[in-house]
Design an enzyme around this catalytic site. Structure first.
Site, mmCIF file in Angstrom:
data_model
loop_
_atom_site.group_PDB
_atom_site.id
_atom_site.type_symbol
_atom_site.label_atom_id
_atom_site.label_comp_id
_atom_site.label_asym_id
_atom_site.label_seq_id
_atom_site.Cartn_x
_atom_site.Cartn_y
_atom_site.Cartn_z
ATOM 1 N N TYR A 106 1.146 -1.597 0.200
ATOM 2 C CA TYR A 106 -0.227 -0.214 0.504
ATOM 3 C C TYR A 106 0.761 1.081 -0.066
ATOM 4 O O TYR A 106 1.693 1.315 0.480
ATOM 5 C CB TYR A 106 -0.331 0.273 0.984
ATOM 6 C CG TYR A 106 -1.217 -1.029 1.461
ATOM 7 C CD1 TYR A 106 -2.852 -0.832 0.585
ATOM 8 C CD2 TYR A 106 -1.659 -2.156 2.423
ATOM 9 C CE1 TYR A 106 -3.469 -1.851 0.493
ATOM 10 C CE2 TYR A 106 -2.890 -3.121 1.783
ATOM 11 C CZ TYR A 106 -3.779 -3.132 0.979
ATOM 12 O OH TYR A 106 -4.892 -4.309 1.582
ATOM 13 N N LYS A 227 -16.438 -15.775 9.390
ATOM 14 C CA LYS A 227 -16.271 -16.364 7.995
ATOM 15 C C LYS A 227 -14.984 -18.100 7.911
ATOM 16 O O LYS A 227 -14.521 -17.166 9.381
ATOM 17 C CB LYS A 227 -15.558 -15.267 6.983
ATOM 18 C CG LYS A 227 -16.559 -14.085 7.126
ATOM 19 C CD LYS A 227 -15.702 -13.330 5.700
ATOM 20 C CE LYS A 227 -15.868 -11.977 6.318
ATOM 21 N NZ LYS A 227 -15.045 -10.967 6.787
ATOM 22 N N GLY A 229 -13.275 -19.682 5.624
ATOM 23 C CA GLY A 229 -12.746 -19.950 4.706
ATOM 24 C C GLY A 229 -13.411 -21.154 3.426
ATOM 25 O O GLY A 229 -14.146 -20.706 3.452
ATOM 26 N N GLY A 257 -10.977 -9.958 -1.522
ATOM 27 C CA GLY A 257 -12.110 -8.969 -2.422
ATOM 28 C C GLY A 257 -13.049 -10.988 -2.033
ATOM 29 O O GLY A 257 -13.984 -9.949 -1.930
ATOM 30 N N ASP A 260 -15.076 -8.988 1.163
ATOM 31 C CA ASP A 260 -15.824 -8.099 0.094
ATOM 32 C C ASP A 260 -17.446 -8.863 -0.230
ATOM 33 O O ASP A 260 -18.502 -7.763 -0.279
ATOM 34 C CB ASP A 260 -15.318 -7.544 -0.230
ATOM 35 C CG ASP A 260 -14.270 -6.906 -0.237
ATOM 36 O OD1 ASP A 260 -14.245 -6.835 1.312
ATOM 37 O OD2 ASP A 260 -13.044 -5.984 -0.309
#
Length: 321
Positions: A106, A227, A229, A257, A260
């Site tokens: 980043y 979550k 995976g 992503g 998301d």
């Protein structure tokens, strides 16, 4: 005024992702696209048939204009976004060594998005939405971004909006202690919390899935969806809880992503007032679809596409109380 169902805010950067699987110092060409957790969710929701408003502050530069045009072109309302001459638009570079081994670099310090202020928010615009979606990335960008997120939460609470919180832990942006404190502060206001298991463990100090969910829920009426995976996800409310198995992925192309896409699936199902087990199942399917495609948003499906993907029945395993 553009009518929206969901409002989200956060930084989107220009993403440079090589086509080759090589260490970045040996890559010479970087195709350009965009990447940002909140805009990924916004685009995912528009493809699923919903109206979404996304807010950010971008540099008044070619990259900022590129981002606005791309997100607007996906059907997301960007009318509340601001351009500034005081800072530049942030950048991301991806290094792909293998499909499963992806490093992200980043270049966002002092970026335009880090200049977001609570006074930038339009309460009348936000209040028309049913859901506020926030991540743990935005408050990590700067003190003013933290205040902006908390102001958005205040507006949501004042106007009876549902708050969906995806922690999205990024320890490169701040200390673990600060992240944990802010995550738990935001979680205390959230109605739906969507951590990965590692994020839930980080927030609660618990190890087992159901213990993490118990701590995050406390005595409240929250919905916790963790979550897991490739194993799918676990959800828990005051009335029910279950493990929902994931969908098999033949080949992982790009794992970035997927969370998301999962969040977009959850929010879409909530808006459609569907049973939670179906909501989580569809979110699992979207996550599986996203990891099979290059790029942050390229694999986000339409509703009809994900419904076709789900046709082979996935398994649901109930948890007895």
């Amino acid at each position: 005024m553009y009518e929206i169902e969901v409002f989200t805010l956060g930084e989107t950067m220009v993403l440079f992702q090589p086509e080759q699987f090589l260490p970045m110092e040996y890559v010479h060409q970087f195709p350009k696209s965009i990447g940002g957790a909140e805009s990924n969710v916004a685009i995912g929701l528009t493809r699923l048939g919903h109206s979404v408003g996304w807010f950010s502050k971008l540099g008044n530069d070619p990259f900022g204009r590129y981002i606005l045009k791309n997100i607007r072109g996906e059907g997301v309302d960007v009318s509340s976004c601001l351009l500034t001459d005081d800072a530049q638009t942030g950048l991301i570079f991806k290094e792909r060594l293998t499909p499963e081994d992806v490093n992200v670099y980043y270049y966002r310090k002092y970026s335009a998005a880090s200049l977001m202020e609570e006074t930038d928010l339009n309460e009348q615009y936000i209040a028309q939405a049913k859901i506020l979606h926030i991540t743990g990335i935005t408050p990590a960008l700067s003190e003013s971004c933290y205040r902006t997120v908390m102001k958005a939460i205040e507006i949501a609470k004042k106007n009876g909006m549902m708050i969906v919180f995806d922690p999205n832990l990024r320890l490169k942006l701040w200390s673990a202690e600060c992240a944990k404190n802010v995550f738990n502060e935001i979680a205390s206001y959230a109605d739906v919390i969507l951590p990965g298991l590692d994020e839930g463990q980080f927030m609660t100090g618990m190890v087992e899935v159901e213990d993490v969910a118990d701590v995050l829920m406390g005595d409240s009426d929250k919905t916790i969806i963790i979550k897991l995976g490739s194993k799918g996800a676990y959800y828990q409310t005051k009335d029910e809880k279950a493990y929902i198995e994931g969908f098999p992925v033949k080949r992982v192309v790009d794992p970035v992503g997927a969370g998301d896409g999962f969040a977009a699936g959850i929010i879409s199902g909530i808006l459609r007032q569907e049973p939670l087990r179906l909501v989580v199942k569809r979110a699992n399917a979207i996550g599986a679809m996203v990891v099979g495609v290059d790029g942050d948003v390229e694999g986000l499906p339409t509703l009809s596409t994900v419904e076709r993907f789900m046709e082979p029945t996935g398994a649901v395993r109930d948890v007895k109380r």
